[in-house]
Design an enzyme around this catalytic site. Structure first.
Site, PDB file in Angstrom:
ATOM      1  N   ASP A  76     -12.649 -28.491   6.226  1.00  0.00           N
ATOM      2  CA  ASP A  76     -12.886 -28.802   7.429  1.00  0.00           C
ATOM      3  C   ASP A  76     -12.183 -29.849   8.113  1.00  0.00           C
ATOM      4  OD1 ASP A  76     -15.053 -27.034   6.690  1.00  0.00           O
ATOM      5  OD2 ASP A  76     -16.422 -28.269   7.729  1.00  0.00           O
ATOM      6  N   HIS A 131     -14.530 -31.446  18.233  1.00  0.00           N
ATOM      7  CA  HIS A 131     -15.556 -31.843  17.224  1.00  0.00           C
ATOM      8  C   HIS A 131     -16.834 -32.388  17.833  1.00  0.00           C
ATOM      9  CE1 HIS A 131     -17.596 -32.789  13.236  1.00  0.00           C
ATOM     10  NE2 HIS A 131     -16.747 -32.028  12.876  1.00  0.00           N
ATOM     11  N   HIS A 221     -13.157 -31.660   3.024  1.00  0.00           N
ATOM     12  CA  HIS A 221     -12.628 -32.057   4.264  1.00  0.00           C
ATOM     13  C   HIS A 221     -11.163 -32.405   4.258  1.00  0.00           C
ATOM     14  CE1 HIS A 221     -16.852 -32.270   5.081  1.00  0.00           C
ATOM     15  NE2 HIS A 221     -16.497 -32.421   6.300  1.00  0.00           N
TER      16      HIS A 221
HETATM   17 ZN   LIG Z   1     -16.465 -31.100  11.059  1.00  0.00          ZN
END
Ligand SMILES: [Zn+2]
Length: 264
Positions: A76, A131, A221
């Site tokens: 992500d 985000h 991530h």
């Molecule tokens: Zn995120």
């Protein structure tokens, strides 16, 4: 329908009931019961929105047990050089396909990385244009964020984008309606090593190995939204070890779309 409006309404009803009870317009026991229903009901609705596994607001994919010993590595918040580049090298060396839930504004800043990810056979999926917590956005803002983000990723990758992971995994009726409107499936996760806190390579690996199961969707991530200051070196290093250990345990790696297509 937005969750914040429902929570606001429940708060009004709860406070109103207590007020009526206090001034004798309603039996105090009834007022207290009504207020309690509002508090617990609101709390339950909030939990169902922020916990990743529930499909109360609409179908949310978190795993696919029919996939057998296949798992999906997901990354992500990128693209985020140099960590996305390093991660791509690890995946290529190990012949592993993964899924990247990108922030479209980052993708615009690093178009070459998006093209590289798509060309390598990884799945390009949408996290958001920016985000932001979707629960705090109006329906129009959600639509703008999702539609613009999807268009950017499809243009850069040259492939249709069908999956979205809402920022933080948060969703309500309005978020799910926006996804449906844009032909997107909501994807959260079933394995969460909390790598974004940089707890140490060994900790990330051991958390994955403790939680992993057939058909798992593993949340990692390559980016650091929204600040873009933390290193993702631990995630890159952990990914290599996770691949080795999961392969040794008999697992294979597929993209999320491939995972969902298995066992149909
Ligand atoms: Zn995120």
């Amino acid at each position: 329908m937005r969750l914040v409006y429902v929570l606001g309404l429940l708060s009004l009803i709860g406070v109103g009931a207590l007020w009526c009870g206090w001034y004798g317009l309603m039996k105090r026991r009834l007022a207290a019961a009504l207020a309690a229903v509002c508090v617990f009901g609101g709390g339950a609705l909030l939990l169902l929105a922020v916990l990743p596994t529930y499909s109360f607001y609409g179908p949310t994919v978190t795993q696919h047990s029919a996939a057998g010993k296949s798992v999906a590595l997901t990354f992500d918040d990128g693209p985020y050089p140099p960590y996305t580049d390093e991660l791509l090298a690890v995946l290529q060396q190990n012949k592993v396909k993964a899924t990247f839930f990108m922030i479209a504004e980052n993708a615009e800043k690093h178009p070459q990385l998006v093209r590289q990810i798509a060309a390598a056979g990884h799945e390009v999926a949408l996290h958001a244009l920016q985000h932001r917590d979707f629960l705090k956005l109006s329906a129009a803002e959600q639509q703008q964020n999702v539609a613009a983000g999807k268009a950017i990723l499809e243009k850069l990758s040259g492939a249709p984008v069908t999956l979205l992971r809402p920022p933080h995994g948060f969703r309500d009726w309005s978020v799910m309606a926006t996804l449906r409107h844009n032909g997107l499936t909501a994807v959260n996760w079933s394995v969460i090593p909390r790598d974004w806190t940089n707890p140490g390579v060994d900790v990330i690996v051991s958390r994955v190995m403790e939680q992993v199961h057939p058909g798992a969707i593993i949340l990692l991530h390559d980016g650091d939204s929204p600040k873009y200051q933390d290193s993702r070196q631990q995630t890159v290093q952990a990914t290599q070890i996770i691949i080795d250990k999961l392969r040794a345990a008999g697992y294979n790696f597929v993209t999320v779309s491939e995972l969902l297509a298995k066992g149909e």
